[in-house]
Design a protein around this motif. Structure first.
Motif, mmCIF file in Angstrom:
data_model
loop_
_atom_site.group_PDB
_atom_site.id
_atom_site.type_symbol
_atom_site.label_atom_id
_atom_site.label_comp_id
_atom_site.label_asym_id
_atom_site.label_seq_id
_atom_site.Cartn_x
_atom_site.Cartn_y
_atom_site.Cartn_z
ATOM 1 N N MET A 229 0.832 -1.199 0.000
ATOM 2 C CA MET A 229 0.000 0.000 0.000
ATOM 3 C C MET A 229 0.872 1.256 0.000
ATOM 4 S SD MET A 229 -2.923 -1.066 2.769
ATOM 5 C CE MET A 229 -4.025 0.279 2.319
ATOM 6 N N ASP A 230 0.268 2.362 -0.383
ATOM 7 C CA ASP A 230 0.919 3.663 -0.253
ATOM 8 C C ASP A 230 0.767 4.094 1.199
ATOM 9 O OD1 ASP A 230 1.689 3.932 -2.915
ATOM 10 O OD2 ASP A 230 -0.247 4.797 -3.482
ATOM 11 N N ILE A 231 1.872 4.116 1.925
ATOM 12 C CA ILE A 231 1.826 4.494 3.327
ATOM 13 C C ILE A 231 1.914 6.010 3.415
ATOM 14 C CG2 ILE A 231 3.009 4.283 5.541
ATOM 15 C CD1 ILE A 231 3.837 1.459 4.648
ATOM 16 N N PRO A 232 0.961 6.632 4.115
ATOM 17 C CA PRO A 232 0.927 8.095 4.162
ATOM 18 C C PRO A 232 2.145 8.695 4.873
ATOM 19 C CG PRO A 232 -1.035 7.141 5.192
ATOM 20 C CD PRO A 232 -0.125 6.027 4.853
ATOM 21 N N PRO A 233 2.482 9.924 4.524
ATOM 22 C CA PRO A 233 3.544 10.616 5.249
ATOM 23 C C PRO A 233 3.158 10.711 6.720
ATOM 24 C CG PRO A 233 2.839 11.884 3.338
ATOM 25 C CD PRO A 233 1.871 10.752 3.493
ATOM 26 N N GLY A 234 4.143 10.687 7.573
ATOM 27 C CA GLY A 234 3.873 10.781 9.004
ATOM 28 C C GLY A 234 3.852 9.441 9.704
ATOM 29 N N VAL A 235 3.783 8.347 8.935
ATOM 30 C CA VAL A 235 3.817 7.022 9.531
ATOM 31 C C VAL A 235 5.280 6.649 9.769
ATOM 32 C CG1 VAL A 235 3.346 4.555 9.183
ATOM 33 C CG2 VAL A 235 1.645 6.259 8.501
ATOM 34 N N LEU A 236 5.607 6.379 11.032
ATOM 35 C CA LEU A 236 6.977 6.029 11.389
ATOM 36 C C LEU A 236 7.234 4.533 11.250
ATOM 37 C CD1 LEU A 236 7.306 8.191 14.621
ATOM 38 C CD2 LEU A 236 8.184 8.725 12.344
ATOM 39 N N SER A 237 6.267 3.732 11.687
ATOM 40 C CA SER A 237 6.416 2.280 11.655
ATOM 41 C C SER A 237 5.074 1.637 11.974
ATOM 42 C CB SER A 237 7.469 1.827 12.682
ATOM 43 O OG SER A 237 7.043 2.141 13.993
ATOM 44 N N LEU B 178 -4.504 9.672 7.108
ATOM 45 C CA LEU B 178 -4.256 8.523 7.986
ATOM 46 C C LEU B 178 -5.533 7.738 8.254
ATOM 47 C CD1 LEU B 178 -1.777 10.167 10.477
ATOM 48 C CD2 LEU B 178 -1.259 8.309 8.885
ATOM 49 N N TRP B 179 -6.635 8.446 8.472
ATOM 50 C CA TRP B 179 -7.901 7.743 8.698
ATOM 51 C C TRP B 179 -8.329 6.968 7.452
ATOM 52 C CZ3 TRP B 179 -9.205 6.266 13.100
ATOM 53 C CH2 TRP B 179 -9.008 7.041 14.236
ATOM 54 N N THR B 180 -8.136 7.550 6.292
ATOM 55 C CA THR B 180 -8.450 6.844 5.053
ATOM 56 C C THR B 180 -7.585 5.592 4.929
ATOM 57 O OG1 THR B 180 -9.112 8.895 3.965
ATOM 58 C CG2 THR B 180 -8.521 7.055 2.530
ATOM 59 N N GLN C 30 -8.260 -2.001 6.847
ATOM 60 C CA GLN C 30 -9.281 -2.904 7.398
ATOM 61 C C GLN C 30 -10.129 -3.521 6.286
ATOM 62 O OE1 GLN C 30 -12.413 -1.309 9.953
ATOM 63 N NE2 GLN C 30 -11.952 -2.979 11.384
ATOM 64 N N ARG C 31 -10.583 -2.714 5.364
ATOM 65 C CA ARG C 31 -11.431 -3.205 4.271
ATOM 66 C C ARG C 31 -10.683 -4.231 3.412
ATOM 67 N NH1 ARG C 31 -13.081 1.273 2.897
ATOM 68 N NH2 ARG C 31 -11.508 1.864 1.376
ATOM 69 N N GLN C 32 -9.428 -3.928 3.049
ATOM 70 C CA GLN C 32 -8.669 -4.838 2.203
ATOM 71 C C GLN C 32 -8.265 -6.114 2.957
ATOM 72 O OE1 GLN C 32 -5.588 -3.066 -0.241
ATOM 73 N NE2 GLN C 32 -6.714 -1.139 -0.310
ATOM 74 N N ARG D 110 -5.056 0.736 14.873
ATOM 75 C CA ARG D 110 -4.968 1.801 15.876
ATOM 76 C C ARG D 110 -3.807 2.724 15.539
ATOM 77 N NH1 ARG D 110 -5.723 -1.953 21.194
ATOM 78 N NH2 ARG D 110 -7.958 -2.284 20.935
ATOM 79 N N LEU D 111 -4.065 4.033 15.682
ATOM 80 C CA LEU D 111 -3.001 5.016 15.504
ATOM 81 C C LEU D 111 -2.382 5.291 16.867
ATOM 82 C CD1 LEU D 111 -4.781 7.551 13.120
ATOM 83 C CD2 LEU D 111 -3.206 5.706 12.522
ATOM 84 N N VAL D 112 -1.063 5.229 16.925
ATOM 85 C CA VAL D 112 -0.324 5.429 18.160
ATOM 86 C C VAL D 112 0.684 6.539 17.902
ATOM 87 C CG1 VAL D 112 1.061 4.297 19.918
ATOM 88 C CG2 VAL D 112 -0.502 2.938 18.522
#
Length: 99
Positions: free
Chosen positions: A23-31, A67-69, A75-77, A90-92
């Motif tokens: 997937m295309d991981i959005p900016p701001g995701v660290l891990s 991030l919510w998208t 989850q859907r995929q 969950r976003l942490v």
């Protein structure tokens, strides 16, 4: 869920890891981390903990919608893919990256 097949924990973990990596991981995701255990109702579940850069989000509130998208898409995929445990995302918050 999309499939009545029950996968092992490692199979579900591998399916979710492959899904995320594709997937295309959005900016701001660290891990991200994956945990497998029962949810609060006792049902088998798989949890994707997405660590986000809190300073990135504070500076760019509109990015939070991306991030919510992303979490909804995961989850859907995951369900479409046939993961046999209910997928939670969950976003942490995490510390900012040091450059």
């Amino acid at each position: 869920m999309a499939s009545s097949t029950h996968h092992s924990e490692s199979e579900d973990r591998q399916l979710l890891e492959a899904l995320i990596k594709g997937m295309d991981i959005p900016p701001g995701v660290l891990s991200f981390d994956i945990e497998i255990h029962d949810d609060s109702t006792g049902d088998p579940s798989i949890f994707l903990l997405v660590k986000i850069d809190e300073k990135f989000i504070e500076a760019r509130r509109k990015r939070f919608n991306e991030l919510w998208t992303f979490t909804d898409d995961v989850q859907r995929q995951a369900l479409k893919l046939g993961i046999s445990r209910w997928p939670y995302v969950r976003l942490v918050s995490g510390p900012s990256r040091r450059r």
